[in-house]
Scaffold this active site. Structure first.
Site, short mmCIF file in Angstrom:
data_model
loop_
_atom_site.label_atom_id
_atom_site.label_comp_id
_atom_site.label_asym_id
_atom_site.label_seq_id
_atom_site.Cartn_x
_atom_site.Cartn_y
_atom_site.Cartn_z
N ILE A 47 -3.85 -1.46 4.42
CA ILE A 47 -2.67 -0.74 3.95
C ILE A 47 -1.68 -1.74 3.37
CG2 ILE A 47 -0.80 0.84 4.56
CD1 ILE A 47 -3.53 2.05 5.09
N LYS A 48 -1.16 -1.40 2.20
CA LYS A 48 -0.07 -2.18 1.61
C LYS A 48 1.19 -1.34 1.67
CE LYS A 48 1.50 -4.13 -2.82
NZ LYS A 48 1.11 -4.47 -4.21
#
Length: 300
Positions: A209-210
């Site tokens: 996840i960014k």
């Protein structure tokens, strides 16, 4: 099927406990969070992204052109990328930028942007589509496929559909998916929002996840069963960017994905090295700032 009213009732009755002091329980002997049960191919790609010694990564994002066109600092990728390529772990880019401006003999990880949508001319950026099929991601030897996800925005359903399609294709061919949490104009960058968005994207099957750093970041990380990489976001002063990078790592991030705060820096190479010192060598923000000042002071 889960009762949609249950979360609301639970929130009213039970105080949440994120156990921020308890390490993730199902890592096995693999260095990437939540990946212990994945197949060899997935793990190989994740090892190309996350350093096995530190468990962390420095990504360099220069995929801005897919909706912003020519961005200040990215006018000439063919000049910029050779300067930075030895100072980061992963290149986050579009296939067009990689094929035209990056020599194929480099040995870095690739986060390939596979979603695309409206340009900056359009007020609504939340309606995207999948612009790169998995066969081309394989041809590009991508280590992960990056998809923009708009939680709480008009394009939420279509972006979740995009994400799910990419995850399904990635699982078939052992390519991880990077879910990029987008924050629209009407979305506040709060811990409540990021807890919601990161958890949804992780539970849909994204492997990385960014997202953005904010208050209570350690709780966001604890509640997310896959590694979080923090986006650099808008251009900050070099000192402010190093503080944000340090706070992110202290909060449990497994890396930084810096764009503007590297390529718009007065000294992009030194700035990339400073981020690497924080991410891999456990420098504090003060130590990294001292390093930056030492490397950039005028020579006599």
């Amino acid at each position: 099927m889960a009762d949609k009213e249950e979360p609301k009732k639970d929130a009213e009755k039970i105080e949440k406990n994120y156990y921020t002091d308890v390490p993730f329980k199902t890592n096995g002997n693999f260095h990437v969070k939540g990946a212990a049960n994945l197949d060899w191919g997935m793990k190989k790609h994740l090892t190309n992204i996350f350093n096995p010694k530190s468990g962390n990564t420095v990504m360099f994002a220069f995929d801005h052109g897919y909706f912003m066109g020519s961005v200040s600092g990215l006018e000439r990728l063919d000049i910029l990328i050779p300067q930075l390529i030895d100072h980061v772990d992963v290149l986050m880019a579009t296939r067009g930028a990689l094929r035209t401006c990056v020599k194929p003999n480099f040995r870095k990880g690739i986060a390939l942007r596979v979603s695309a949508g409206s340009s900056m001319i359009n007020d609504d950026l939340s309606n995207e589509l999948i612009s790169v099929d998995v066969e081309d991601a394989i041809r590009m030897n991508a280590d992960c496929m990056a998809v923009q996800v708009f939680i709480g925005a008009p394009g939420q359903l279509s972006s979740i559909n995009n994400l799910s399609r990419v995850i399904n294709a990635g699982v078939r061919f052992s390519i991880p998916t990077l879910g990029v949490i987008a924050v629209g104009k009407n979305m506040e960058r709060t811990s409540q929002y990021f807890k919601l968005a990161t958890r949804i994207v992780a539970e849909l099957g994204a492997n990385i996840i960014k997202t953005y750093y904010c208050e209570q970041f350690d709780e966001i990380v604890a509640a997310c069963p896959v590694p979080i990489v923090v986006a650099g976001g808008k251009k900050l002063s070099e000192k402010e960017a190093l503080v944000m990078a340090y706070n992110s790592m202290q909060g449990g991030a497994r890396g930084l994905d810096m764009g503007r705060n590297i390529f718009q820096s007065k000294n992009p190479v030194v700035m990339a090295d400073c981020i690497g010192k924080i991410v891999h060598n456990k420098y504090t923000d003060k130590e990294a700032w001292e390093y930056y000042c030492e490397k950039t002071k005028p020579k006599k």
